[in-house]
Scaffold this motif. Sequence first.
Motif, PDB file in Angstrom:
ATOM      1  N   ASP A 280       0.807  -1.214   0.000  1.00  0.00           N
ATOM      2  CA  ASP A 280       0.000   0.000   0.000  1.00  0.00           C
ATOM      3  C   ASP A 280       0.845   1.271   0.000  1.00  0.00           C
ATOM      4  O   ASP A 280       0.438   2.290  -0.525  1.00  0.00           O
ATOM      5  CB  ASP A 280      -0.929   0.022   1.231  1.00  0.00           C
ATOM      6  N   ASP A 281       2.030   1.217   0.627  1.00  0.00           N
ATOM      7  CA  ASP A 281       2.826   2.426   0.753  1.00  0.00           C
ATOM      8  C   ASP A 281       3.474   2.815  -0.580  1.00  0.00           C
ATOM      9  O   ASP A 281       3.640   2.004  -1.476  1.00  0.00           O
ATOM     10  CB  ASP A 281       3.909   2.247   1.836  1.00  0.00           C
ATOM     11  N   ASP A 282       3.840   4.074  -0.684  1.00  0.00           N
ATOM     12  CA  ASP A 282       4.412   4.613  -1.913  1.00  0.00           C
ATOM     13  C   ASP A 282       5.930   4.425  -1.875  1.00  0.00           C
ATOM     14  O   ASP A 282       6.643   5.135  -1.161  1.00  0.00           O
ATOM     15  CB  ASP A 282       4.046   6.099  -2.041  1.00  0.00           C
ATOM     16  N   TYR A 283       6.427   3.506  -2.632  1.00  0.00           N
ATOM     17  CA  TYR A 283       7.869   3.233  -2.654  1.00  0.00           C
ATOM     18  C   TYR A 283       8.225   2.572  -3.972  1.00  0.00           C
ATOM     19  O   TYR A 283       7.363   2.146  -4.738  1.00  0.00           O
ATOM     20  CB  TYR A 283       8.246   2.321  -1.484  1.00  0.00           C
ATOM     21  N   THR A 284       9.516   2.500  -4.249  1.00  0.00           N
ATOM     22  CA  THR A 284       9.987   1.899  -5.495  1.00  0.00           C
ATOM     23  C   THR A 284      10.238   0.414  -5.303  1.00  0.00           C
ATOM     24  O   THR A 284      11.013   0.018  -4.422  1.00  0.00           O
ATOM     25  CB  THR A 284      11.287   2.587  -5.971  1.00  0.00           C
ATOM     26  N   GLY A 285       9.564  -0.396  -6.104  1.00  0.00           N
ATOM     27  CA  GLY A 285       9.783  -1.835  -6.032  1.00  0.00           C
ATOM     28  C   GLY A 285      11.124  -2.210  -6.635  1.00  0.00           C
ATOM     29  O   GLY A 285      11.556  -1.631  -7.642  1.00  0.00           O
ATOM     30  N   ARG A 286      11.792  -3.163  -6.019  1.00  0.00           N
ATOM     31  CA  ARG A 286      13.113  -3.572  -6.495  1.00  0.00           C
ATOM     32  C   ARG A 286      13.226  -5.091  -6.446  1.00  0.00           C
ATOM     33  O   ARG A 286      12.922  -5.721  -5.417  1.00  0.00           O
ATOM     34  CB  ARG A 286      14.199  -2.927  -5.637  1.00  0.00           C
ATOM     35  N   ILE A 287      13.674  -5.665  -7.552  1.00  0.00           N
ATOM     36  CA  ILE A 287      13.890  -7.108  -7.644  1.00  0.00           C
ATOM     37  C   ILE A 287      15.373  -7.345  -7.909  1.00  0.00           C
ATOM     38  O   ILE A 287      15.923  -6.840  -8.894  1.00  0.00           O
ATOM     39  CB  ILE A 287      13.039  -7.734  -8.762  1.00  0.00           C
ATOM     40  N   GLU A 288      16.008  -8.078  -7.011  1.00  0.00           N
ATOM     41  CA  GLU A 288      17.441  -8.377  -7.120  1.00  0.00           C
ATOM     42  C   GLU A 288      17.617  -9.800  -7.651  1.00  0.00           C
ATOM     43  O   GLU A 288      17.010 -10.738  -7.130  1.00  0.00           O
ATOM     44  CB  GLU A 288      18.113  -8.254  -5.744  1.00  0.00           C
ATOM     45  N   ILE A 289      18.469  -9.928  -8.676  1.00  0.00           N
ATOM     46  CA  ILE A 289      18.723 -11.242  -9.288  1.00  0.00           C
ATOM     47  C   ILE A 289      20.229 -11.452  -9.408  1.00  0.00           C
ATOM     48  O   ILE A 289      20.964 -10.520  -9.772  1.00  0.00           O
ATOM     49  CB  ILE A 289      18.072 -11.359 -10.678  1.00  0.00           C
ATOM     50  N   GLY A 290      20.676 -12.639  -9.112  1.00  0.00           N
ATOM     51  CA  GLY A 290      22.102 -12.933  -9.237  1.00  0.00           C
ATOM     52  C   GLY A 290      22.388 -14.403  -9.019  1.00  0.00           C
ATOM     53  O   GLY A 290      21.464 -15.212  -8.840  1.00  0.00           O
ATOM     54  N   ALA A 291      23.662 -14.742  -9.032  1.00  0.00           N
ATOM     55  CA  ALA A 291      24.068 -16.140  -8.824  1.00  0.00           C
ATOM     56  C   ALA A 291      25.456 -16.169  -8.212  1.00  0.00           C
ATOM     57  O   ALA A 291      26.274 -15.270  -8.440  1.00  0.00           O
ATOM     58  CB  ALA A 291      24.046 -16.901 -10.144  1.00  0.00           C
ATOM     59  N   ARG A 292      25.705 -17.202  -7.437  1.00  0.00           N
ATOM     60  CA  ARG A 292      27.025 -17.371  -6.834  1.00  0.00           C
ATOM     61  C   ARG A 292      27.311 -18.868  -6.684  1.00  0.00           C
ATOM     62  O   ARG A 292      26.400 -19.695  -6.751  1.00  0.00           O
ATOM     63  CB  ARG A 292      27.095 -16.694  -5.465  1.00  0.00           C
ATOM     64  N   ARG A 293      28.566 -19.167  -6.481  1.00  0.00           N
ATOM     65  CA  ARG A 293      28.978 -20.567  -6.306  1.00  0.00           C
ATOM     66  C   ARG A 293      29.019 -20.909  -4.825  1.00  0.00           C
ATOM     67  O   ARG A 293      29.532 -20.145  -4.013  1.00  0.00           O
ATOM     68  CB  ARG A 293      30.351 -20.772  -6.927  1.00  0.00           C
ATOM     69  N   GLU A 294      28.453 -22.069  -4.475  1.00  0.00           N
ATOM     70  CA  GLU A 294      28.495 -22.589  -3.105  1.00  0.00           C
ATOM     71  C   GLU A 294      28.929 -24.050  -3.181  1.00  0.00           C
ATOM     72  O   GLU A 294      28.115 -24.940  -3.386  1.00  0.00           O
ATOM     73  CB  GLU A 294      27.121 -22.474  -2.429  1.00  0.00           C
ATOM     74  N   GLY A 295      30.227 -24.286  -3.025  1.00  0.00           N
ATOM     75  CA  GLY A 295      30.743 -25.648  -3.129  1.00  0.00           C
ATOM     76  C   GLY A 295      30.539 -26.199  -4.529  1.00  0.00           C
ATOM     77  O   GLY A 295      31.015 -25.633  -5.515  1.00  0.00           O
ATOM     78  N   ALA A 296      29.821 -27.328  -4.626  1.00  0.00           N
ATOM     79  CA  ALA A 296      29.574 -27.964  -5.923  1.00  0.00           C
ATOM     80  C   ALA A 296      28.239 -27.542  -6.521  1.00  0.00           C
ATOM     81  O   ALA A 296      27.716 -28.197  -7.412  1.00  0.00           O
ATOM     82  CB  ALA A 296      29.633 -29.482  -5.775  1.00  0.00           C
ATOM     83  N   GLU A 297      27.677 -26.445  -6.011  1.00  0.00           N
ATOM     84  CA  GLU A 297      26.362 -25.994  -6.476  1.00  0.00           C
ATOM     85  C   GLU A 297      26.404 -24.544  -6.943  1.00  0.00           C
ATOM     86  O   GLU A 297      27.286 -23.773  -6.552  1.00  0.00           O
ATOM     87  CB  GLU A 297      25.317 -26.122  -5.367  1.00  0.00           C
ATOM     88  N   VAL A 298      25.418 -24.203  -7.777  1.00  0.00           N
ATOM     89  CA  VAL A 298      25.169 -22.812  -8.152  1.00  0.00           C
ATOM     90  C   VAL A 298      23.904 -22.375  -7.432  1.00  0.00           C
ATOM     91  O   VAL A 298      22.892 -23.078  -7.473  1.00  0.00           O
ATOM     92  CB  VAL A 298      24.980 -22.671  -9.679  1.00  0.00           C
ATOM     93  N   ARG A 299      23.968 -21.237  -6.770  1.00  0.00           N
ATOM     94  CA  ARG A 299      22.802 -20.688  -6.078  1.00  0.00           C
ATOM     95  C   ARG A 299      22.316 -19.457  -6.849  1.00  0.00           C
ATOM     96  O   ARG A 299      23.017 -18.440  -6.899  1.00  0.00           O
ATOM     97  CB  ARG A 299      23.147 -20.296  -4.645  1.00  0.00           C
ATOM     98  N   ILE A 300      21.139 -19.573  -7.463  1.00  0.00           N
ATOM     99  CA  ILE A 300      20.508 -18.442  -8.141  1.00  0.00           C
ATOM    100  C   ILE A 300      19.545 -17.795  -7.151  1.00  0.00           C
ATOM    101  O   ILE A 300      18.667 -18.470  -6.607  1.00  0.00           O
ATOM    102  CB  ILE A 300      19.740 -18.903  -9.394  1.00  0.00           C
ATOM    103  N   PHE A 301      19.713 -16.511  -6.880  1.00  0.00           N
ATOM    104  CA  PHE A 301      18.844 -15.848  -5.910  1.00  0.00           C
ATOM    105  C   PHE A 301      17.987 -14.782  -6.591  1.00  0.00           C
ATOM    106  O   PHE A 301      18.434 -14.076  -7.491  1.00  0.00           O
ATOM    107  CB  PHE A 301      19.647 -15.234  -4.758  1.00  0.00           C
TER     108      PHE A 301
END
Length: 367
Positions: A280-301
């Motif tokens: 409801d409040d007046d603010y700017t929406g923000r979506i953060e996207i990225g990826a990083r390595r965690e051991g033998a896995e890729v973590r997409i956030f």
Amino acid sequence: MLREYQEGLLLSARSFQSGLINTTYENVLENLDSGIMLFDEEGILSFINSQMYTILDMKRHALVGCTILSMLSHVQLSRAKKRRVLNIYRETIYKGKSAYEFVDEFGRYWRVSVTYGEKMNGQYLFVIKEISDYKRIEQTAYQNDNLAMLGKLSASIAHEIRNPLTSIRGFIQLLRPHLSQLGKEEYAKIILAEIDRANDIIHEFLASSKPSVPQVGIIPVSLLLREVVLLTESEALMKGCEIHLHPFAEDLNISVDVKQMKQVVINIIRNAMEAITERDDDYTGRIEIGARREGAEVRIFISDNGEGMSICTLDRLFNPFFTTKKNGTGLGLSVSDKIIRNHGGCISVSSKLNEGTSFIISLPLIQ
């Protein structure tokens, strides 16, 4: 004399053996992974093990000699823990339940069992144990049952519904010029839009019922995410959202069905857009996207600063047919979860009301 001496030795041996047994029992109780509290017939705490002190986040021996009422005013017990103890007392002793389950502020599941009455000689035994793992297994079994039911249902009715919808759509398009002459073209637009929505729902039913084998290929995560951002950033701008793609520290490759993986990421991004527009409040929406390595896995956030979700919503988020949207089918995240699991990965989510939500997709890294 000899008999009295022998009886004295026997009594001493029995007392010594009883002490050993009591010590053994106490050691067993101390090393259990369940928290244990024992109140005597006068309601005074006579025994509490170390695990219960850990659960209550209190120092050792701080509660010995307390009653439940005095625990509620103990300076070392936090306000949240006092409220929890009061709820346990109300649900078990006051309402007479032998067991009580609850979810704490961190989303962990707990079960409290209470034993009292004649078999306890007037004493009250409280046993508390974390059951989060059991709940996860139970939820997985529930999801699998629902997906199996969904597969049978969708396979039997999808084609039967699609055929008449196609005919209806064709006739509405033929009637559209006549409705336009009558000034009722808006009716045709509404009918066509609703037919398209019905077709979309049928498509989601079919997609969720088919355990399709991924057509995998190796692709850099950076390329996948850049393409997804290009597909969604114009829609995000129209809804007052900004999509920020974090720079990649290294090349990370995954073996996936590109089409299916795009479907998952786009679905989560669109959910984020809707969560942002719900605030409801007046603010700017923000979506953060990225990826990083965690051991033998890729973590997409993928995280957003939308309205967030309650613990109850999080618990049911991946259940088929569960939705908080007015026109939602409750299949998007269920299908996404199945796609990721078919790729040997998993999806995790954390959220806070009025703060936002964060999804993490974990997938095997291709070296």
